[in-house]
Design a protein around this motif. Sequence first.
Motif, mmCIF file in Angstrom:
data_model
loop_
_atom_site.group_PDB
_atom_site.id
_atom_site.type_symbol
_atom_site.label_atom_id
_atom_site.label_comp_id
_atom_site.label_asym_id
_atom_site.label_seq_id
_atom_site.Cartn_x
_atom_site.Cartn_y
_atom_site.Cartn_z
ATOM 1 N N GLY A 101 0.800 -1.224 0.000
ATOM 2 C CA GLY A 101 0.000 0.000 0.000
ATOM 3 C C GLY A 101 0.830 1.270 0.000
ATOM 4 N N ALA A 102 1.958 1.239 -0.708
ATOM 5 C CA ALA A 102 2.823 2.424 -0.733
ATOM 6 C C ALA A 102 2.324 3.485 -1.691
ATOM 7 N N ILE A 103 1.548 3.086 -2.710
ATOM 8 C CA ILE A 103 1.067 4.033 -3.712
ATOM 9 C C ILE A 103 -0.439 3.886 -3.897
ATOM 10 N N SER A 104 -1.051 4.921 -4.441
ATOM 11 C CA SER A 104 -2.487 4.889 -4.735
ATOM 12 C C SER A 104 -2.794 6.018 -5.711
ATOM 13 N N THR A 105 -4.025 6.039 -6.222
ATOM 14 C CA THR A 105 -4.429 7.166 -7.052
ATOM 15 C C THR A 105 -4.781 8.336 -6.140
ATOM 16 N N VAL A 106 -4.382 9.523 -6.536
ATOM 17 C CA VAL A 106 -4.657 10.732 -5.753
ATOM 18 C C VAL A 106 -5.248 11.809 -6.664
ATOM 19 N N ASN A 107 -5.948 12.748 -6.074
ATOM 20 C CA ASN A 107 -6.605 13.848 -6.787
ATOM 21 C C ASN A 107 -7.773 13.341 -7.637
ATOM 22 N N ARG A 108 -8.397 14.273 -8.375
ATOM 23 C CA ARG A 108 -9.551 13.928 -9.213
ATOM 24 C C ARG A 108 -9.438 14.581 -10.585
ATOM 25 N N GLY A 109 -10.316 14.115 -11.483
ATOM 26 C CA GLY A 109 -10.382 14.728 -12.802
ATOM 27 C C GLY A 109 -9.063 14.678 -13.536
ATOM 28 N N ILE A 110 -8.736 15.769 -14.228
ATOM 29 C CA ILE A 110 -7.518 15.785 -15.048
ATOM 30 C C ILE A 110 -6.242 15.847 -14.217
ATOM 31 N N THR A 111 -6.377 16.069 -12.887
ATOM 32 C CA THR A 111 -5.182 16.087 -12.028
ATOM 33 C C THR A 111 -4.967 14.741 -11.333
ATOM 34 N N LYS A 112 -5.817 13.774 -11.623
ATOM 35 C CA LYS A 112 -5.690 12.448 -11.012
ATOM 36 C C LYS A 112 -4.386 11.795 -11.447
ATOM 37 N N GLU A 113 -3.707 11.145 -10.512
ATOM 38 C CA GLU A 113 -2.435 10.492 -10.808
ATOM 39 C C GLU A 113 -2.163 9.407 -9.785
ATOM 40 N N VAL A 114 -1.138 8.624 -10.037
ATOM 41 C CA VAL A 114 -0.681 7.620 -9.082
ATOM 42 C C VAL A 114 0.546 8.165 -8.377
ATOM 43 N N SER A 115 0.545 8.062 -7.052
ATOM 44 C CA SER A 115 1.684 8.613 -6.311
ATOM 45 C C SER A 115 1.723 8.033 -4.902
ATOM 46 N N THR A 116 2.800 8.355 -4.214
ATOM 47 C CA THR A 116 2.882 8.070 -2.781
ATOM 48 C C THR A 116 2.076 9.143 -2.047
ATOM 49 N N PRO A 117 1.666 8.899 -0.798
ATOM 50 C CA PRO A 117 0.905 9.901 -0.060
ATOM 51 C C PRO A 117 1.640 11.240 0.011
ATOM 52 N N TYR A 118 0.969 12.288 -0.426
ATOM 53 C CA TYR A 118 1.507 13.658 -0.401
ATOM 54 C C TYR A 118 2.791 13.799 -1.221
ATOM 55 N N HIS A 119 3.036 12.847 -2.119
ATOM 56 C CA HIS A 119 4.230 12.850 -2.971
ATOM 57 C C HIS A 119 5.527 12.785 -2.157
ATOM 58 N N ASP A 120 5.421 12.324 -0.924
ATOM 59 C CA ASP A 120 6.609 12.198 -0.077
ATOM 60 C C ASP A 120 7.211 10.799 -0.206
ATOM 61 N N GLU A 121 8.428 10.653 0.280
ATOM 62 C CA GLU A 121 9.063 9.339 0.304
ATOM 63 C C GLU A 121 8.224 8.403 1.169
ATOM 64 N N SER A 122 7.874 7.241 0.635
ATOM 65 C CA SER A 122 7.009 6.310 1.360
ATOM 66 C C SER A 122 7.767 5.575 2.455
ATOM 67 N N ALA A 123 7.146 5.513 3.626
ATOM 68 C CA ALA A 123 7.766 4.811 4.745
ATOM 69 C C ALA A 123 7.620 3.303 4.611
ATOM 70 N N VAL A 124 6.662 2.849 3.787
ATOM 71 C CA VAL A 124 6.390 1.411 3.701
ATOM 72 C C VAL A 124 6.878 0.775 2.403
ATOM 73 N N CYS A 125 7.237 1.565 1.415
ATOM 74 C CA CYS A 125 7.705 1.014 0.144
ATOM 75 C C CYS A 125 8.951 0.156 0.376
ATOM 76 N N ILE A 126 8.985 -1.047 -0.237
ATOM 77 C CA ILE A 126 10.130 -1.943 -0.078
ATOM 78 C C ILE A 126 10.995 -1.995 -1.337
ATOM 79 N N GLY A 127 10.644 -1.185 -2.332
ATOM 80 C CA GLY A 127 11.468 -1.100 -3.537
ATOM 81 C C GLY A 127 11.452 -2.340 -4.405
ATOM 82 N N CYS A 128 10.376 -3.132 -4.326
ATOM 83 C CA CYS A 128 10.328 -4.387 -5.090
ATOM 84 C C CYS A 128 10.115 -4.156 -6.578
ATOM 85 N N ALA A 129 9.599 -2.986 -6.938
ATOM 86 C CA ALA A 129 9.334 -2.621 -8.337
ATOM 87 C C ALA A 129 8.232 -3.459 -8.981
#
Length: 248
Positions: free
Chosen positions: A141-169
């Motif tokens: 759960g390190a990434i998710s879709t954020v924002n709405r409409g034409i600004t919707k994108e996939v990112s980490t929470p608040y575009h910050d470095e994720s504390a839970v990402c394990i870098g598995c790719a």
Amino acid sequence: MVNAVIDGRKVSVPEKTSILDAAKSVGIIIPTLCNHPAIEGQGCCRVCIVEVFERNQGKIVVSCVYPVERECQVFTDSDKVRRERGMILRLLQKRAPDSPEIAALCQMYGAPVIDRFVQVDSGKCVLCGLCAKACAELPIGAISTVNRGITKEVSTPYHDESAVCIGCASCANICPTKAIEVVETADTRTIWGKTFRLKKCARCGAVIGTEQEIEFAAKKAGLEPDTLCRDCRKKALSDVFAHTFGIE
């Protein structure tokens, strides 16, 4: 079992098999971006649309989520399908103009030129959601879709470095348009703005994964962290058997 005719070919499949899978069973390939065997029920990109005739009525459906429930006739490449698929692809290209995969599909299906729609992005992401779902199912759960409409994108929470990402790719590997950037050196992997140290096989020196990825997998399996790559593990196991049975 249910009988269907797909592009003139007869097929018999278990009830509720998707049209996409039914077509594959007889060697008919329907283009798709968001479909992946590890993630069920997507139906996001709409590239896999087909024309279905049931009870003398025809309609356009999304083949990856539309089940074969009764006898039907399916056309995967009719004029209507190509026309609507071309429009879908051109709209996807407006969102992801840098994707060579989408550009190739646009050319293949004669996607129309659309000037009246504004280009909303300058990358490769088509918001299919495969990456976020793969990450959630690990579960990380390190990434998710954020924002709405034409600004919707996939990112980490608040575009910050994720504390839970394990870098598995896993997210990058499952992405159909290679929209997620992964930078690797001999000793590190950088993804989502976070750099991980890579662990290498004790026998051959091949990269096994990031330190966090290996620790996570070991904890999940209840085992000690791997020190060997898959090939060397097989070789080590073969050596044990050979020694045990005296066939060295």
